[in-house]
Write a protein that holds these residues in place. Structure first.
Motif, PDB file in Angstrom:
ATOM      1  N   LEU A 161     -26.068  -4.528  42.241  1.00  0.00           N
ATOM      2  CA  LEU A 161     -27.096  -4.110  43.191  1.00  0.00           C
ATOM      3  C   LEU A 161     -27.667  -2.754  42.801  1.00  0.00           C
ATOM      4  N   ASP A 162     -26.798  -1.814  42.467  1.00  0.00           N
ATOM      5  CA  ASP A 162     -27.258  -0.479  42.057  1.00  0.00           C
ATOM      6  C   ASP A 162     -28.157  -0.557  40.827  1.00  0.00           C
ATOM      7  N   ARG A 163     -27.782  -1.391  39.861  1.00  0.00           N
ATOM      8  CA  ARG A 163     -28.574  -1.554  38.638  1.00  0.00           C
ATOM      9  C   ARG A 163     -29.951  -2.126  38.971  1.00  0.00           C
ATOM     10  N   TRP A 164     -29.990  -3.145  39.836  1.00  0.00           N
ATOM     11  CA  TRP A 164     -31.264  -3.742  40.208  1.00  0.00           C
ATOM     12  C   TRP A 164     -32.166  -2.732  40.907  1.00  0.00           C
ATOM     13  N   ILE A 165     -31.587  -1.958  41.816  1.00  0.00           N
ATOM     14  CA  ILE A 165     -32.370  -0.945  42.536  1.00  0.00           C
ATOM     15  C   ILE A 165     -32.949   0.063  41.549  1.00  0.00           C
ATOM     16  N   THR A 166     -32.108   0.555  40.648  1.00  0.00           N
ATOM     17  CA  THR A 166     -32.557   1.541  39.660  1.00  0.00           C
ATOM     18  C   THR A 166     -33.637   0.957  38.759  1.00  0.00           C
ATOM     19  N   GLN A 167     -33.419  -0.245  38.257  1.00  0.00           N
ATOM     20  CA  GLN A 167     -34.395  -0.876  37.370  1.00  0.00           C
ATOM     21  C   GLN A 167     -35.731  -1.062  38.073  1.00  0.00           C
TER      22      GLN A 167
ATOM     23  N   LYS B  50     -35.336  -4.741  28.388  1.00  0.00           N
ATOM     24  CA  LYS B  50     -36.281  -4.121  27.458  1.00  0.00           C
ATOM     25  C   LYS B  50     -37.287  -3.236  28.182  1.00  0.00           C
ATOM     26  N   ASP B  51     -37.572  -3.546  29.442  1.00  0.00           N
ATOM     27  CA  ASP B  51     -38.514  -2.735  30.205  1.00  0.00           C
ATOM     28  C   ASP B  51     -37.880  -1.478  30.781  1.00  0.00           C
ATOM     29  N   ASN B  52     -36.561  -1.409  30.721  1.00  0.00           N
ATOM     30  CA  ASN B  52     -35.856  -0.286  31.327  1.00  0.00           C
ATOM     31  C   ASN B  52     -35.157   0.603  30.304  1.00  0.00           C
ATOM     32  N   ARG B  53     -35.542   0.468  29.043  1.00  0.00           N
ATOM     33  CA  ARG B  53     -34.957   1.317  28.008  1.00  0.00           C
ATOM     34  C   ARG B  53     -35.626   2.684  28.022  1.00  0.00           C
TER      35      ARG B  53
ATOM     36  N   THR C 123     -35.504 -13.423  39.324  1.00  0.00           N
ATOM     37  CA  THR C 123     -36.233 -12.186  39.577  1.00  0.00           C
ATOM     38  C   THR C 123     -36.632 -12.106  41.044  1.00  0.00           C
ATOM     39  N   ASP C 124     -37.044 -13.230  41.623  1.00  0.00           N
ATOM     40  CA  ASP C 124     -37.433 -13.243  43.035  1.00  0.00           C
ATOM     41  C   ASP C 124     -36.270 -12.850  43.942  1.00  0.00           C
ATOM     42  N   PHE C 125     -35.093 -13.377  43.650  1.00  0.00           N
ATOM     43  CA  PHE C 125     -33.917 -13.032  44.443  1.00  0.00           C
ATOM     44  C   PHE C 125     -33.629 -11.533  44.343  1.00  0.00           C
ATOM     45  N   LYS C 126     -33.674 -11.001  43.132  1.00  0.00           N
ATOM     46  CA  LYS C 126     -33.412  -9.575  42.937  1.00  0.00           C
ATOM     47  C   LYS C 126     -34.416  -8.732  43.710  1.00  0.00           C
TER      48      LYS C 126
ATOM     49  N   PHE D 219     -36.800  -6.128  36.006  1.00  0.00           N
ATOM     50  CA  PHE D 219     -35.355  -6.255  35.861  1.00  0.00           C
ATOM     51  C   PHE D 219     -34.959  -6.567  34.423  1.00  0.00           C
ATOM     52  N   LYS D 220     -35.924  -6.630  33.523  1.00  0.00           N
ATOM     53  CA  LYS D 220     -35.631  -6.919  32.126  1.00  0.00           C
ATOM     54  C   LYS D 220     -35.127  -5.652  31.439  1.00  0.00           C
TER      55      LYS D 220
END
Length: 93
Positions: A40-46, A56-59, A10-13, A53-54
Motif C-alpha cells: 500500500l505504501d509503495r502504491w501511494i508513493t508511486q 519504469k515510470d517511478n525510477r 491498475t484500477d484496483f490500485k 504504478f509501473k
C-alpha cells in the motif's frame, strides 16, 4: 505454507490509493483488502510521484541513466566483439 503471490490491476490500485487520499485509515485498508502495508505504501508513493504504478515510470533520473548506460555499454561490447572477429577474418586473407 506460503501465500500465493497476488497481482492487482491498475484500477484496483487507484481505487485503494483514492480511499487513502480521501481519509480512510491505512491500517483499515490493509486489513479490509488483505494487503501488506509495504505494498500500500509503495502504491501511494508511486501514484503521488508519477501517477503510474509501473516501475519504469517511478525510477529516479539516476536509475534511468544507469540503465541507459548499461544498455549502451552492452551494445558497444557487442560491436567490439564483431570488429575483433572481422579483424581476425581479414587478417587471414
Amino acid at each position: 505454507m506460503s501465500k500465493k503471490r497476488r497481482t492487482f490491476t491498475t484500477d484496483f490500485k487507484k481505487q485503494v490509493v483514492a480511499l487513502y487520499e480521501n481519509g480512510k485509515g491505512r491500517q483499515d485498508i490493509v486489513s479490509e483488502y488483505e494487503l501488506t502495508a509495504s505494498a500500500l505504501d509503495r502504491w501511494i508513493t508511486q501514484f503521488q510521484q508519477s501517477g503510474s504504478f509501473k516501475e519504469k515510470d517511478n525510477r529516479s533520473p539516476e536509475e534511468q541513466e544507469l540503465m541507459e548506460l548499461r544498455k549502451r555499454n552492452k551494445q558497444l561490447e557487442m560491436e567490439v566483439d564483431i570488429l575483433k572477429q572481422a579483424a581476425l577474418i581479414m587478417g587471414r586473407k
